[in-house]
Design an enzyme around this catalytic site. Structure first.
Site, short mmCIF file in Angstrom:
data_model
loop_
_atom_site.label_atom_id
_atom_site.label_comp_id
_atom_site.label_asym_id
_atom_site.label_seq_id
_atom_site.Cartn_x
_atom_site.Cartn_y
_atom_site.Cartn_z
N ASP A 172 0.89 -1.07 0.12
CA ASP A 172 -0.09 -0.14 0.02
C ASP A 172 0.81 1.17 0.10
O ASP A 172 0.26 2.39 0.44
CB ASP A 172 -1.02 -0.22 1.19
CG ASP A 172 -1.90 -1.19 1.27
OD1 ASP A 172 -2.34 -1.65 -0.07
OD2 ASP A 172 -2.33 -1.91 2.34
N LYS A 184 1.85 2.11 -5.07
CA LYS A 184 2.24 1.64 -6.56
C LYS A 184 1.44 1.86 -7.29
O LYS A 184 1.81 2.20 -8.45
CB LYS A 184 2.52 0.10 -6.32
CG LYS A 184 3.66 -0.35 -5.03
CD LYS A 184 3.71 -1.81 -4.96
CE LYS A 184 2.31 -2.44 -4.31
NZ LYS A 184 2.21 -2.11 -2.88
N ASN A 232 -5.41 -9.98 -3.74
CA ASN A 232 -5.21 -9.58 -2.19
C ASN A 232 -4.59 -8.23 -2.45
O ASN A 232 -4.55 -7.10 -1.57
CB ASN A 232 -4.29 -10.28 -1.53
CG ASN A 232 -2.85 -10.81 -2.54
OD1 ASN A 232 -2.99 -10.67 -3.51
ND2 ASN A 232 -1.98 -11.37 -1.81
N GLY A 253 -4.64 -4.07 -3.90
CA GLY A 253 -5.21 -3.02 -4.22
C GLY A 253 -4.75 -1.86 -4.51
O GLY A 253 -4.13 -1.51 -3.60
N HIS A 254 -4.85 -1.64 -5.68
CA HIS A 254 -3.75 -0.48 -6.19
C HIS A 254 -4.83 0.77 -6.76
O HIS A 254 -5.80 0.67 -7.61
CB HIS A 254 -3.06 -0.92 -7.17
CG HIS A 254 -2.21 -2.20 -7.05
ND1 HIS A 254 -1.24 -2.60 -7.83
CD2 HIS A 254 -2.01 -2.33 -5.66
CE1 HIS A 254 -0.37 -3.52 -7.00
NE2 HIS A 254 -0.78 -3.60 -6.07
N THR A 255 -4.74 1.71 -6.12
CA THR A 255 -5.62 2.81 -6.29
C THR A 255 -5.03 4.08 -7.35
O THR A 255 -3.92 4.23 -7.11
CB THR A 255 -5.80 3.55 -4.75
OG1 THR A 255 -6.06 2.63 -4.10
CG2 THR A 255 -7.12 4.35 -5.11
N GLN A 294 1.97 -6.42 -3.39
CA GLN A 294 2.27 -6.62 -2.09
C GLN A 294 3.60 -5.83 -2.00
O GLN A 294 3.87 -4.78 -2.59
CB GLN A 294 2.58 -7.94 -1.57
CG GLN A 294 1.25 -9.07 -1.54
CD GLN A 294 0.48 -9.11 -2.76
OE1 GLN A 294 0.84 -9.71 -3.85
NE2 GLN A 294 -0.84 -8.90 -2.77
N ARG A 330 -5.25 0.47 8.56
CA ARG A 330 -4.11 0.17 8.60
C ARG A 330 -3.25 0.50 9.71
O ARG A 330 -3.33 1.75 10.31
CB ARG A 330 -3.36 0.96 7.35
CG ARG A 330 -4.09 0.24 5.85
CD ARG A 330 -3.17 1.14 4.69
NE ARG A 330 -3.95 0.57 3.43
CZ ARG A 330 -4.10 1.17 2.56
NH1 ARG A 330 -3.59 2.50 2.36
NH2 ARG A 330 -4.71 0.68 1.31
#
Ligand code: GDP
Ligand code: IMO
Ligand code: MG
Length: 420
Positions: free
Chosen positions: A12, A15, A37, A39-41, A220, A301
């Site tokens: 997180d 990336k 798994n 999650g790229h925003t 990851q 987080r």
């Protein structure tokens, strides 16, 4: 040319945003490990896209987006992502899926849950997406590949696998799955995905021969690596540099730049050691300022200061040639910023990272302190525009890591990035 973007910490790091930026000049964007798994925003004109499987480069129309052989694919999630993109006006005819990528099926997700339940107070805190069990099947050699999925072999493969998994699930008192139901539903998914499946390794090598530009997208991050992370609090794949080769078929001699992504602070989701974690009000403040809630699971987080010991480990291990640092805007809201420059381990100064959980749990961070309060930096378009306190922080990180911070994130938006 083959460039790589990798997470340097526990995931997180932003990336997705960096990959979106770098893909502008690329021909291929390639995921090589992990599954949904991740999650790229990416925020485009205020609209948020969260990619779990499809490479973040896909928003650039010139880019061919590839899911490499190292990825594990939940067909249902992938089809949802394809549909979501189409609904938002993006053509998805530039997506290619490796024939060697493995499937995540419903029983993998149930097994993930079962294994976590059995860990009781020692849970890893997985994303419960079936990642570990799917990779287990791959390495145990009973996994189902995309090439099986789209052929008439799927029925037999599924039958054998399901018989085996149902014995385990039943023995542990978990829900069994009905073969016909899964077969019927997933055969439909196979038909939808079939046109995208091909030999992506040959495709990538042809691209290399044609001097095309390839960008490999890490999911990851280094400290979640199955070998080099804080085992067992890791994921089940290789998100480090070696995973690029095994997850795409691109040998290491072709790799040029390796960009390590960090935040100006740090975060971690799930259990496991975290030397610079802040469990106080400052940690809460960072979480709220940085909107640090999981892209995939929405979990809050854990937040803390940036850790140079861990960062130097990631740089060393992956051969990172430059750093991309996001969330400079977020950290700039604090009065004081701390940077962990070494650990204290049983009274001794330690500058080398060691993934041993017992070691990390006994390390105390040694900090240097910096002035914060950068003010609004959203208007800063070049390094020179940044306030002096921000530059001091950046330059000290560069000095301690002997690595250039080439990209600086000044906001969540697609264009909120300073390039040096
Ligand atoms: P990834 O998994 O590494 O792609 O990162 P995630 O997308 O899970 O989490 C990063 C979060 O930070 C997302 O919500 C991004 O929109 C956001 N983000 C990325 N870069 C910046 C930045 O420079 N400033 C701010 N404020 N937000 C950022
Ligand atoms: P991106 O690509 C942050 C963490 C989980 C858990 C551990 C194992 O968005 O950076 P898994 O479901 O993989 O078996 O969970 O790894 N984890 C991530 N944490 N970002 C990610 O991906 C993650 N992918 C897995 O929280 O601690
Ligand atoms: Mg993420």
């Amino acid at each position: 040319m083959v460039n790589v973007v990798l997470g340097a910490f526990y995931g997180d790091e932003g990336k997705g945003k960096v990959i979106d930026y770098l893909s502008k000049d690329c021909d291929y964007a390639v995921r090589f490990s992990g599954g949904n798994n991740a999650g790229h925003t990416i925020e485009v004109d205020g609209k948020k896209f969260a990619f779990h499987l499809i490479p973040s480069g896909i928003l650039n129309k010139n880019v061919k987006a590839i899911l490499g052989n190292g990825v594990v694919i939940d067909p249902k999630v992938l089809i949802d992502e394809i549909n979501n993109l189409k609904e938002n006006g993006y053509e998805v005819d530039n997506l290619y899926i490796s024939d060697k990528a493995h499937l995540i099926l419903p029983y993998h997700i149930e097994l993930d849950r079962m294994l976590e339940d059995f860990r009781k107070e020692n849970k890893i805190g997985t994303t419960n997406r079936g990642i570990g069990p799917a990779y287990c099947d791959k390495y145990e050699r009973s996994g189902i590949r995309m090439e099986d999925f789209i052929s008439n072999r799927f029925k037999d493969c599924l039958k054998v696998n399901l018989e085996n998994k149902n014995i385990i699930l039943k023995a542990y008192g978990y829900e069994e799955f009905d073969f016909e139901t899964i077969y019927k539903e997933y055969s439909k998914y196979a038909e939808i995905l079939k046109p995208y499946v091909c030999d992506t390794t040959t495709m990538l090598h042809k691209a290399i021969k044609n001097n095309e530009k390839i960008l490999c997208e890490g999911a990851q991050a280094t400290l979640l690596d199955i070998d080099f992370g804080s085992y067992p609090f890791v994921t089940s794949s290789s998100p480090t540099i070696g995973g690029v080769s095994t997850g795409t078929g691109i040998g290491s001699k072709y790799i040029d730049e390796v960009y390590g992504v960090i935040k100006a602070y740090s975060s971690r989701v799930g259990a496991g050691p975290y030397v610079t974690e802040l469990t106080d009000e400052v940690g809460n403040q960072i979480r709220e300022l940085g909107h640090e809630y999981g892209t995939t699971t929405k979990r809050p987080r854990r937040c803390g200061w940036l850790d140079i010991v861990a960062l130097n480990y990631a740089i060393m291990l992956n051969g990172m040639t430059a750093i991309a640092m996001n969330h400079l805007d977020t950290i700039g809201h604090l009065d004081k910023i701390k940077l962990c420059v070494a650990y204290e381990y049983h009274g001794k100064r330690e500058e080398y990272f060691n993934t041993n959980v017992d070691f990390l749990n006994h390390c105390k961070p040694i900090y240097e302190e910096f002035e914060g309060n950068f003010g609004d930096i959203s208007h800063c378009k070049s390094y020179e525009d940044l306030p002096v306190n921000a530059k001091k922080y950046i330059e000290r990180i560069e000095e301690l890591t002997n690595t250039k911070i080439k990209f600086i994130g000044t906001g969540a938006g697609r264009t909120s990035i300073i390039v040096r």
